[in-house]
Design an enzyme around this catalytic site. Structure first.
Site, PDB file in Angstrom:
ATOM      1  N   ASP A  33       2.794  -2.426  -1.643  1.00 25.23           N
ATOM      2  CA  ASP A  33       3.817  -1.379  -1.728  1.00 25.23           C
ATOM      3  C   ASP A  33       3.344  -0.187  -0.909  1.00 25.23           C
ATOM      4  O   ASP A  33       2.367   0.458  -1.257  1.00 25.23           O
ATOM      5  CB  ASP A  33       4.032  -0.968  -3.193  1.00 25.23           C
ATOM      6  CG  ASP A  33       5.287  -0.127  -3.380  1.00 25.23           C
ATOM      7  OD1 ASP A  33       5.777   0.450  -2.382  1.00 25.23           O
ATOM      8  OD2 ASP A  33       5.774  -0.047  -4.519  1.00 25.23           O
ATOM      9  N   ARG A  51       5.215   2.485  -0.202  1.00 23.50           N
ATOM     10  CA  ARG A  51       6.104   3.632  -0.396  1.00 23.50           C
ATOM     11  C   ARG A  51       5.349   4.862  -0.886  1.00 23.50           C
ATOM     12  O   ARG A  51       4.276   4.767  -1.469  1.00 23.50           O
ATOM     13  CB  ARG A  51       7.187   3.287  -1.435  1.00 23.50           C
ATOM     14  CG  ARG A  51       8.166   2.261  -0.937  1.00 23.50           C
ATOM     15  CD  ARG A  51       9.167   1.907  -2.004  1.00 23.50           C
ATOM     16  NE  ARG A  51       8.516   1.337  -3.187  1.00 23.50           N
ATOM     17  CZ  ARG A  51       9.166   1.011  -4.297  1.00 23.50           C
ATOM     18  NH1 ARG A  51      10.462   1.211  -4.389  1.00 23.50           N
ATOM     19  NH2 ARG A  51       8.509   0.493  -5.322  1.00 23.50           N
TER      20      ARG A  51
END
Ligand SMILES: [Zn+2]
Length: 175
Positions: free
Chosen positions: A106, A108
């Site tokens: 991930d 983000r």
């Protein structure tokens, strides 16, 4: 709708705001990361499109803000996400596929979302999320999550294994 970004930004973050319906309640906030396949084309590989729809309905009813972050494919971009989908068709799960391409599970960040909420004067929010990282990052960046509200979509045959990876390996609250 308000756009956030540098002057001339081609892909600004967006904030969709709905006026508060009850003045004694903190605004209901959803931070949604762009997923063109799910949001626009209704792909059932993930639960993004259904989550976006459900969040907009609730925010429209209760008042608050949807922050739309331009970090497609958990931050790796559309082309890399499509490559990862091909690897998933060969048997890898969503995390293994990202890592096989040299990306983190991930990529983000929710710091921009915290800055946007602060700019909108929404520093105490009810957050619609299943993702513990979002709560942590907002709190670390000056936005207090007074309540965390689940946004759970019933699994489909097409995304059941994806949701199971989110639950077991990424620690999302999906029970
Ligand atoms: Zn998606």
């Amino acid at each position: 709708m308000i756009a956030f970004g540098m002057e001339g930004e081609l892909h600004p973050h967006l904030a969709l705001i709905s006026g508060l319906k009850a003045s004694n309640q903190a605004p209901l906030v959803r931070i949604h990361s762009e997923c063109m396949t799910g949001d626009v084309f209704g792909s059932k590989r993930c639960d993004c499109g259904a989550q976006l729809d459900q969040a907009l309905v609730r925010i429209g009813k209760e008042g608050g803000c949807l922050v739309y972050l331009r970090q497609e494919g958990r931050g790796i971009g559309l082309v890399e996400k499509l490559k990862a989908y091909n690897l998933q068709d060969g048997g890898l799960d969503t995390i293994q596929a990202n890592e096989a391409l040299g990306h983190p599970a991930d990529a983000r960040s929710f710091e921009d979302a915290a800055a946007i909420l602060q700019a909108l004067d929404m520093t105490q929010v009810r957050l619609l999320t299943n993702n513990p990282d979002k709560v942590k990052e907002l709190e670390a960046n000056g936005v207090r999550v007074v309540n965390r509200e689940p946004l759970v979509i019933a699994p489909l045959a097409e995304n059941a294994s994806y949701l199971e990876v989110k639950r077991t390996l990424m620690g999302h609250w999906l029970d």
